[in-house]
Enzyme design. Structure first.
Site, PDB file in Angstrom:
ATOM      1  N   ARG A  84       0.757  -1.192  -0.075  1.00 33.77           N
ATOM      2  CA  ARG A  84      -0.109  -0.105  -0.025  1.00 33.77           C
ATOM      3  C   ARG A  84       0.810   1.256   0.091  1.00 33.77           C
ATOM      4  NH1 ARG A  84      -4.830   1.100   4.302  1.00 33.77           N
ATOM      5  NH2 ARG A  84      -5.616   2.953   3.337  1.00 33.77           N
ATOM      6  N   ARG A 153       4.994 -10.368  17.776  1.00 33.06           N
ATOM      7  CA  ARG A 153       4.821  -9.023  18.255  1.00 33.06           C
ATOM      8  C   ARG A 153       4.529  -9.112  19.600  1.00 33.06           C
ATOM      9  NH1 ARG A 153       2.894  -6.883  12.362  1.00 33.06           N
ATOM     10  NH2 ARG A 153       4.869  -6.714  11.391  1.00 33.06           N
ATOM     11  N   HIS A 177      -6.213 -10.179  10.211  1.00 31.51           N
ATOM     12  CA  HIS A 177      -4.646  -9.631  10.170  1.00 31.51           C
ATOM     13  C   HIS A 177      -5.024  -8.132  10.052  1.00 31.51           C
ATOM     14  CE1 HIS A 177      -0.517  -9.508  10.075  1.00 31.51           C
ATOM     15  NE2 HIS A 177      -0.429  -9.228   8.779  1.00 31.51           N
TER      16      HIS A 177
END
Length: 314
Positions: A84, A153, A177
Site C-alpha cells: 500500500r 510481536r 490480520h
C-alpha cells in the site's frame, strides 16, 4: 539419497528474498524464486546460492520469470502483490492485488495442484480467500500467514514488560490480520502462568497490558511509519518459515494462522486467524477456544471487518 522438497516462492521482493535465505540456511528444500520482473529473481538466486556456500548449504535456488518452473512444488509461499502506497485506498490495493492473486492461483492450479500454499500478500484475509476460490485447492492446503507474526510481536512486547526471555512467553492473537485483531491476554502466558494471574501478583497492570495490546494491533503500522519506504519483512518471513517447517516435517505444531472456517467459531466460508494444527496433510484441525462474552464480541467485530473486505471483491 532422499530428494529435497521443492519450495516455490512467488514474489522476489524483500519477503521473498528473506524466505529464500532462511530456507537455504535451514536446508528445508530446493527453491524456485519467481518474479515477473526480469533479472531480479535470477540475480537474487545467484547471490543467495553464493551466500549458501559460506553457510555450507547445498540447497539449489533457481530464479525464474516462467510459472512452468513451479511445476510439482511441494509447498508454495506467495508474497506477490503491491504494497500500500501513500494516497492509495484499501479498496485500490484490494483491486490490484486481487488481479495479481487470480493470475498466481491459475498457475498454481495448472502446475502445482498438490502443493501446500501459504499466502502472505496483503490484505491477507482477502488474498488467501481469493487463492482458495481461484485455485480450487482443498481448504486444508491453503492458509494465510497472520497470527504467527502478530503473536511474535505480542510475545516481544510481553517479554519486555515482564523482563523475561522471549522463550518463556506464549501468546495468542485471533481474528483478522489488521487493526481489529484480538490479542488474548487470558490465553497468553509467561512460563505457563496466565497474564491475568501475573497482574494479580503485581508484576504488571491492566493498563500496561492494554497498551501492549494496542501496540500489537498497530505492529505493522509502527514499522511502516519508521521505515517510510516499505513494510516489515524479516518477521513475516520467519513466521511463514515456522508454518512451512511444521508442514514439511510433520511437526504438528499448533500455530495461529488465517484458516478457512466452516462453522468453527460460528464463522462460515471466511479466512480468519485461529489456532490450527499443521502437519504433512496441511491443516489437521482447527482448535476452537472457549471465549468469554467480551472476547467473542471483539472476535465477531474482527470477523465482520474481514466479511466487509470480502464483499468488495464479490
Amino acid at each position: 539419497m532422499k530428494q529435497n522438497a521443492k519450495i516455490s516462492l512467488i514474489g522476489s521482493g524483500n519477503i521473498g528474498g528473506t524466505l529464500a535465505h532462511l530456507i537455504s540456511l535451514r536446508e528445508l528444500g530446493d527453491i524456485v524464486l519467481f518474479d515477473v520482473t526480469e533479472g531480479v529473481p535470477q540475480g537474487k538466486a545467484l547471490d543467495l546460492m553464493q551466500a549458501g556456500t559460506i553457510a555450507g548449504s547445498d540447497i539449489k535456488i533457481k530464479g525464474t520469470n516462467d510459472y512452468k518452473d513451479i511445476e510439482g512444488s511441494d509447498a508454495i509461499i506467495i508474497t506477490a502483490g503491491l504494497p500500500r502506497k501513500p494516497g492509495m485506498s484499501r479498496e485500490d490495493l484490494i483491486s490490484i492485488n486481487t488481479g495479481i492473486m487470480k493470475t498466481v492461483a491459475a498457475n498454481v492450479k495448472k502446475y502445482a495442484p498438490d502443493a501446500f500454499v501459504i499466502v502472505i500478500t496483503n490484505p491477507l484475509d482477502v488474498m488467501v480467500y481469493v487463492m482458495l476460490k481461484e485455485s480450487g485447492l482443498p481448504h486444508n492446503k491453503v492458509i494465510g500467514m497472520a497470527g504467527v507474526l502478530d503473536s511474535s510481536r505480542f510475545n516481544l512486547f510481553l517479554a519486555e514488560e515482564f523482563k523475561v526471555s522471549v522463550n518463556n512467553v506464549n501468546s495468542m492473537v485471533l481474528g483478522g490480520h489488521g487493526d481489529a485483531m484480538v490479542p488474548l491476554a487470558r490465553y497468553s502466558t509467561i512460563s505457563g502462568v496466565p497474564i491475568p494471574d501475573l497482574i494479580k501478583m503485581g508484576l504488571s497492570s491492566n493498563e500496561n497490558i492494554e497498551k501492549i495490546i494496542d501496540r500489537t494491533r498497530n505492529g505493522g503500522g509502527e514499522i511502516v511509519a519508521l521505515l517510510k519506504t516499505g513494510s516489515a519483512y524479516y518477521a513475516p518471513a520467519a513466521s511463514a518459515i515456522e508454518m512451512l517447517e511444521s508442514y514439511l516435517k510433520d511437526k504438528r505444531q499448533i500455530l495461529t494462522c488465517a484458516a478457512h472456517l466452516q462453522g468453527e467459531y460460528g464463522v462460515h466460508d471466511l479466512y480468519v486467524g485461529v489456532p490450527i494444527m499443521i502437519g504433512k496433510e496441511g491443516v489437521l484441525r482447527v482448535i476452537e477456544l472457549q471465549l468469554t462474552a467480551e472476547e467473542k464480541a471483539l472476535f465477531d467485530k474482527s470477523v465482520e471487518g474481514v466479511k466487509k473486505l470480502i464483499e468488495t471483491i464479490k
